[in-house]
Structures are given as structure tokens and as C-alpha cells.
Motif scaffolding. Sequence first.
Motif, PDB file in Angstrom:
ATOM      1  N   CYS A   4       0.829  -1.214   0.000  1.00  0.00           N
ATOM      2  CA  CYS A   4       0.000   0.000   0.000  1.00  0.00           C
ATOM      3  C   CYS A   4       0.866   1.267   0.000  1.00  0.00           C
ATOM      4  CB  CYS A   4      -0.926   0.010   1.213  1.00  0.00           C
ATOM      5  SG  CYS A   4      -1.996  -1.438   1.312  1.00  0.00           S
ATOM      6  N   HIS A  30      -3.009  -4.549  -7.511  1.00  0.00           N
ATOM      7  CA  HIS A  30      -3.155  -4.204  -6.108  1.00  0.00           C
ATOM      8  C   HIS A  30      -4.542  -3.607  -5.835  1.00  0.00           C
ATOM      9  CE1 HIS A  30      -1.491  -2.988  -2.095  1.00  0.00           C
ATOM     10  NE2 HIS A  30      -2.515  -2.160  -2.182  1.00  0.00           N
ATOM     11  N   CYS A  34      -7.313  -4.481  -2.938  1.00  0.00           N
ATOM     12  CA  CYS A  34      -7.204  -3.653  -1.732  1.00  0.00           C
ATOM     13  C   CYS A  34      -8.191  -2.487  -1.762  1.00  0.00           C
ATOM     14  CB  CYS A  34      -5.766  -3.139  -1.598  1.00  0.00           C
ATOM     15  SG  CYS A  34      -5.507  -2.087  -0.175  1.00  0.00           S
ATOM     16  N   CYS A  37      -6.736   1.060  -0.692  1.00  0.00           N
ATOM     17  CA  CYS A  37      -6.041   1.799  -1.747  1.00  0.00           C
ATOM     18  C   CYS A  37      -7.013   2.283  -2.810  1.00  0.00           C
ATOM     19  CB  CYS A  37      -4.912   0.966  -2.355  1.00  0.00           C
ATOM     20  SG  CYS A  37      -3.488   0.877  -1.239  1.00  0.00           S
TER      21      CYS A  37
ATOM     22  N   TRP B 118      -1.700  -0.193   5.075  1.00  0.00           N
ATOM     23  CA  TRP B 118      -2.322   0.919   5.791  1.00  0.00           C
ATOM     24  C   TRP B 118      -2.494   0.559   7.274  1.00  0.00           C
ATOM     25  CZ3 TRP B 118      -3.241   5.607   3.737  1.00  0.00           C
ATOM     26  CH2 TRP B 118      -3.320   5.733   2.350  1.00  0.00           C
TER      27      TRP B 118
HETATM   28 ZN   LIG Z   1      -3.373  -1.262  -0.572  1.00  0.00          ZN
END
Ligand SMILES: [Zn+2]
Lengths: 86, 206
Positions: A4, A30, A34, A37, B118
Motif C-alpha cells: 500500500c 493491487h 485492496c 487503496c 495501511w
Molecule cells: Zn493497498
Amino acid sequence: MLMCRDLAIVASDYIDGNLGAVDNLSVRMHLLMCRHCRSFIGNLRSSIQLMRGHSDNVLDDRLARRLDREIDKALQSKSKGGPDKD
Amino acid sequence: MEQAADITEESQLIERLQRGDPAAYRAAVRAYTPAMLAVARFYLDRDSAEDVVQDSWVAVVGAIKKFERRSGLKTWLHRIVANRAKNQLRHSQREISTDFGDALEPALAARFARNGRWATPPPLTTIASAEALMENGALSDCLDKHLADLPEKQRSALMLYEAHRHKSDDVCNILDVSASNLRVLLHRARQRIFLMIETFQETGEC
Ligand SMILES: [Zn+2]
């Protein structure tokens, strides 16, 4: 593998289409996986849109009047046939 | 976009400027000066930047006849300001600090865990659409405040690239930075605006 944090580093390049094909593909992969993100990129995009719609065209009066004065002077000396300097 | 209309308007303005029409200068000063200041502020402190912008307008009065429209008026004005600001900078022997640094804003970098994921992710409720955001007067004020607080280099890059839609080659020329440094300036500035909007949406405060 792209993490990330890596994605956040290249986010602007991704949005502006400046990434090479391989990096671009890793970012896309990604993003498929995710959601954090995805929301980061979505929100960064909105921020950029907001900036584009935002105008900084406010000129303070003091400076505007000062510029008007100087320009008037320059126009007058030009119309009097003063030498053109450049 | 009313590109065609903009171009006609611009060429009418240029003709009036070339005729020395004072009203045209008043309009042009109000339309173009804020961005010219952003260019000058990249190099100079506020007072010197205003002086350079003033000198530039006076120079425009003499030079506009020879403006050949190979670029847009805005780009031409920005080049005049940038050249003068650079000269002034050389004159004052002041160094411009080139802190291009990391690609991530510290406030954003702090939101990742050691493993690169994150730790404090952005909220999943996405930021409202740009249109909705623009209609929010309080947010617009907040944006002005944060733009004013940005480091000058980031602000100039952001204004020229986003708000004034210059191509990145032009911005690099005007600001005398490499393409990769411009990328960093832009990315850092965008992150700050992103963080500002996020806070605003969560707390309603600027
Ligand atoms: Zn991510």
C-alpha cells in the motif's frame, strides 16, 4: 509485491498516466485486491478535480490599483512617442 | 469546455492590448496576475515577487506588439515573469532551497504500518464528487487557506499544473525544475490537499 505504501508513492504518476506498463499493471492488480487503496486513489482523484475547479483568480485591490497606475504611466510614455525599450 | 470561445476571447484581448487600450489592460491584470504571482513566488519573497510582476506588466506594454502567438498569452506572460524572477534571484544571490525530499508527506507516511500496509486507512466512504465539493463554500474557503499554507514551490507547481492547466513541460520550463522534481512537488501538494479534504469531511473543520 507492491505494498500500500508503494502505491501511495506512485499514486500521482498512476493517475496522470506516467507509469510504465509493468508498474501500471502492478498498481491495477493491487487495487483489485485492496479496498483501502481503492478509496485512497478515488479520494486523491477527487482532490485533484477539486483543485482543477478551484480558481486563485482573486487579486487584492491594493496590488491591482498599483499595477493599473504603472501600466497607465507606461502607456502614456509610449503614446508620447517615447523610445521603445525592450 | 469552451475552448473555441476562449481562444476568440483571448485573441480579441490581445488585439486590444496591442492597441494600448487601458480597459483591456485592467481586465488582463485581473485575469492573469494571480498566476503570474504564483510563478514569481516560486523564486522570490512576496514583496520582490510583486515588484517583478509589476516590472513584467510594464515590459508587456512595450513587448505585446511583438507577441507572435506561438504560445498562449498566459504562457508568454509566465515566461516573462519567470525570466525576470530568475534574474532577480541571481542578483540577490539568494539560494532557492530545493527540498524535493521524499515522495510522501510525513502526515501520510505515518499512516502506514511497518509491513507497508495501511495502519490508518482512508475512510471507505469516498469523498463526495468534485462537483459536490465545489459547491461547498466552507470547503472552498478551507482550500484557500491550505493553499496559502503550502510551501511556495508546491503551491506554484500545483497552481500552474492543476488550476491553470499548463503542460508539465511548460511548468518545468517556467519553474526551472526537472520533470521528476515537478512530479514530487505535485504529488506532495496533492497529498496535502487530500489530507485537508479528508479532515474536513470527517470533522467538518478546516
Ligand atoms: Zn493497498
